[in-house]
Design a protein around this motif. Structure first.
Motif, PDB file in Angstrom:
ATOM      1  N   LYS A  70      41.671  57.528  18.009  1.00 20.97           N
ATOM      2  CA  LYS A  70      42.219  56.917  16.784  1.00 20.97           C
ATOM      3  C   LYS A  70      41.491  55.622  16.432  1.00 20.97           C
ATOM      4  N   SER A  71      41.399  54.729  17.412  1.00 24.32           N
ATOM      5  CA  SER A  71      40.761  53.431  17.163  1.00 24.32           C
ATOM      6  C   SER A  71      39.267  53.580  16.921  1.00 24.32           C
ATOM      7  N   THR A  72      38.643  54.556  17.562  1.00 23.63           N
ATOM      8  CA  THR A  72      37.221  54.811  17.322  1.00 23.63           C
ATOM      9  C   THR A  72      36.996  55.235  15.878  1.00 23.63           C
ATOM     10  N   LEU A  73      37.859  56.111  15.370  1.00 22.92           N
ATOM     11  CA  LEU A  73      37.743  56.549  13.985  1.00 22.92           C
ATOM     12  C   LEU A  73      37.951  55.376  13.036  1.00 22.92           C
ATOM     13  N   LEU A  74      38.936  54.537  13.323  1.00 19.48           N
ATOM     14  CA  LEU A  74      39.180  53.353  12.494  1.00 19.48           C
ATOM     15  C   LEU A  74      37.961  52.430  12.508  1.00 19.48           C
ATOM     16  N   SER A  75      37.354  52.273  13.677  1.00 15.92           N
ATOM     17  CA  SER A  75      36.177  51.419  13.812  1.00 15.92           C
ATOM     18  C   SER A  75      35.002  51.939  12.988  1.00 15.92           C
ATOM     19  N   ILE A  76      34.878  53.258  12.907  1.00 16.92           N
ATOM     20  CA  ILE A  76      33.820  53.860  12.084  1.00 16.92           C
ATOM     21  C   ILE A  76      34.077  53.580  10.606  1.00 16.92           C
ATOM     22  N   VAL A  77      35.327  53.707  10.170  1.00 11.92           N
ATOM     23  CA  VAL A  77      35.667  53.406   8.776  1.00 11.92           C
ATOM     24  C   VAL A  77      35.454  51.923   8.481  1.00 11.92           C
ATOM     25  N   ALA A  78      35.742  51.072   9.457  1.00 11.26           N
ATOM     26  CA  ALA A  78      35.533  49.633   9.271  1.00 11.26           C
ATOM     27  C   ALA A  78      34.055  49.280   9.173  1.00 11.26           C
ATOM     28  N   GLY A  79      33.186  50.136   9.748  1.00 14.47           N
ATOM     29  CA  GLY A  79      31.756  49.852   9.765  1.00 14.47           C
ATOM     30  C   GLY A  79      31.296  49.175  11.032  1.00 14.47           C
ATOM     31  N   PRO A  98      30.248  46.542   8.285  1.00 12.57           N
ATOM     32  CA  PRO A  98      31.476  45.934   7.757  1.00 12.57           C
ATOM     33  C   PRO A  98      31.253  45.408   6.341  1.00 12.57           C
ATOM     34  N   HIS A  99      32.337  45.340   5.561  1.00 15.16           N
ATOM     35  CA  HIS A  99      32.244  44.880   4.179  1.00 15.16           C
ATOM     36  C   HIS A  99      33.536  44.178   3.799  1.00 15.16           C
ATOM     37  N   VAL A 100      33.435  43.224   2.898  1.00 16.86           N
ATOM     38  CA  VAL A 100      34.596  42.440   2.489  1.00 16.86           C
ATOM     39  C   VAL A 100      35.671  43.295   1.831  1.00 16.86           C
ATOM     40  N   SER A 101      35.307  44.475   1.355  1.00 19.09           N
ATOM     41  CA  SER A 101      36.291  45.361   0.719  1.00 19.09           C
ATOM     42  C   SER A 101      37.203  46.040   1.729  1.00 19.09           C
ATOM     43  N   ALA A 170      48.620  38.318   6.608  1.00 18.98           N
ATOM     44  CA  ALA A 170      48.337  37.490   5.431  1.00 18.98           C
ATOM     45  C   ALA A 170      46.846  37.196   5.324  1.00 18.98           C
ATOM     46  N   ARG A 171      46.210  36.913   6.454  1.00 17.98           N
ATOM     47  CA  ARG A 171      44.769  36.636   6.427  1.00 17.98           C
ATOM     48  C   ARG A 171      43.983  37.867   5.985  1.00 17.98           C
ATOM     49  N   ALA A 172      44.411  39.047   6.433  1.00 13.83           N
ATOM     50  CA  ALA A 172      43.722  40.282   6.044  1.00 13.83           C
ATOM     51  C   ALA A 172      43.883  40.565   4.555  1.00 13.83           C
ATOM     52  N   LEU A 173      45.046  40.212   3.978  1.00 14.65           N
ATOM     53  CA  LEU A 173      45.301  40.466   2.567  1.00 14.65           C
ATOM     54  C   LEU A 173      44.648  39.430   1.658  1.00 14.65           C
ATOM     55  N   ALA A 174      44.353  38.248   2.188  1.00 15.64           N
ATOM     56  CA  ALA A 174      43.874  37.138   1.361  1.00 15.64           C
ATOM     57  C   ALA A 174      42.624  37.457   0.537  1.00 15.64           C
ATOM     58  N   PRO A 175      41.600  38.091   1.110  1.00 23.37           N
ATOM     59  CA  PRO A 175      40.399  38.372   0.302  1.00 23.37           C
ATOM     60  C   PRO A 175      40.596  39.508  -0.704  1.00 23.37           C
ATOM     61  N   ASP A 176      41.816  40.036  -0.804  1.00 28.72           N
ATOM     62  CA  ASP A 176      42.154  41.132  -1.697  1.00 28.72           C
ATOM     63  C   ASP A 176      41.260  42.347  -1.456  1.00 28.72           C
TER      64      ASP A 176
END
Length: 280
Positions: A70-79, A98-101, A170-176
């Protein structure tokens, strides 16, 4: 493995769900991930032939036993990692870094110990070049939304685990970001705090309509939070089945006693119990 499913439970195959999917935001196609073993050790196949589409604004929970990828797949999506084969795409573009989006909330909070709650929440905004008055205002609004007003000037060591995770959200949501990735964010919390934060995340994600991928090994948590639960098999991780969750949003505490909810949690437990039991 045969599984008895009640008429109330909506269990669908990955293929049938894919046929009805609307606008694709994340498209995972044929993803495999192999970790090379050390000298003399066998390679570890973490993921095998993962195919998954996620709609824009959809909340998808990845559910399965520890070690299923599960976490490996998430890590791939995260970049953070690249697949050994196959592709993960965001809005048609291959994810290579990884990307700011896309932002990630981890189990261990990952707050900067030398920064106050407000400065932690401001961090992503500062990196984007948002000037101080505007980023301070946005940070304070997010701090209010996660119910941390009054703790803006506290350092991580001065607040509880639940508060730290609220600050991390909150920190994760801040950059929208377009996509919020959550890797067992409540795994280290006590049971009561975990339930309260589940309800908080259900409210926040319902309000902002972001695409969310949420990794968990808690069946009840997955069904309570997600629009769709993707059930993964033990390693090598494959998609075993998917559950479309018809409960209305925003999710509320009383939904945990809804007959469909209770029956679906039971059915999933029966499906996964032999695998998890073998790993104990």
């Amino acid at each position: 493995m045969n599984m008895s499913v009640s008429p109330g439970a909506i269990l669908q195959s990955a293929a049938s769900l894919s046929e009805t999917r609307a606008e694709s935001h994340i498209d995972i196609s044929g993803v495999c991930k192999v970790f090379k073993g050390r000298k003399g050790e066998t390679d570890v196949i973490a993921l095998q032939d993962i195919n998954l589409e996620i709609r824009r604004g959809e909340f998808v929970a990845l559910l399965g036993p520890s070690g299923c990828g599960k976490s490996t797949l998430l890590s791939i999506v995260a970049g953070f990692q690249q697949p050994t084969s196959g592709t993960a795409c965001q809005s048609g573009a291959v994810i290579r870094a990884p990307h700011v989006s896309r932002t990630v909330v981890f189990q261990d909070f990952a707050l900067f110990a030398w920064m106050t709650v407000q400065k932690n929440v401001e961090f992503g905004l500062k990196a984007k070049g948002v000037p101080y008055p505007a980023r301070a205002q946005q940070a304070l609004e997010l701090i209010r939304l996660v119910q941390l007003t009054g703790f803006e000037d506290k350092y991580p060591h001065e607040i509880s685990g639940g508060m730290k995770q609220r600050a991390a959200i909150a920190r994760a949501l801040a950059p929208d970001p377009d996509i919020l990735l959550m890797d067992e964010p409540f795994g280290a919390l006590d049971a009561q705090t975990r339930v309260l934060l589940q309800e908080e995340v259900a409210r926040l994600t319902s309000d902002n309509g972001k695409t969310v991928i949420f990794v968990t090994h808690s069946i009840e948590e997955a069904v309570f939070l997600a629009d769709r639960v993707v059930v993964m098999s033990p390693r090598p991780g494959r998609i075993r089945t998917e559950v479309a969750v018809p409960l209305a949003r925003p999710r509320t505490a009383d939904m945990r006693t809804d007959p469909w909810f209770v029956q679906t949690v039971h059915d999933l437990w029966e499906m996964l119990k032999p695998d998890w039991k073998d790993k104990e």
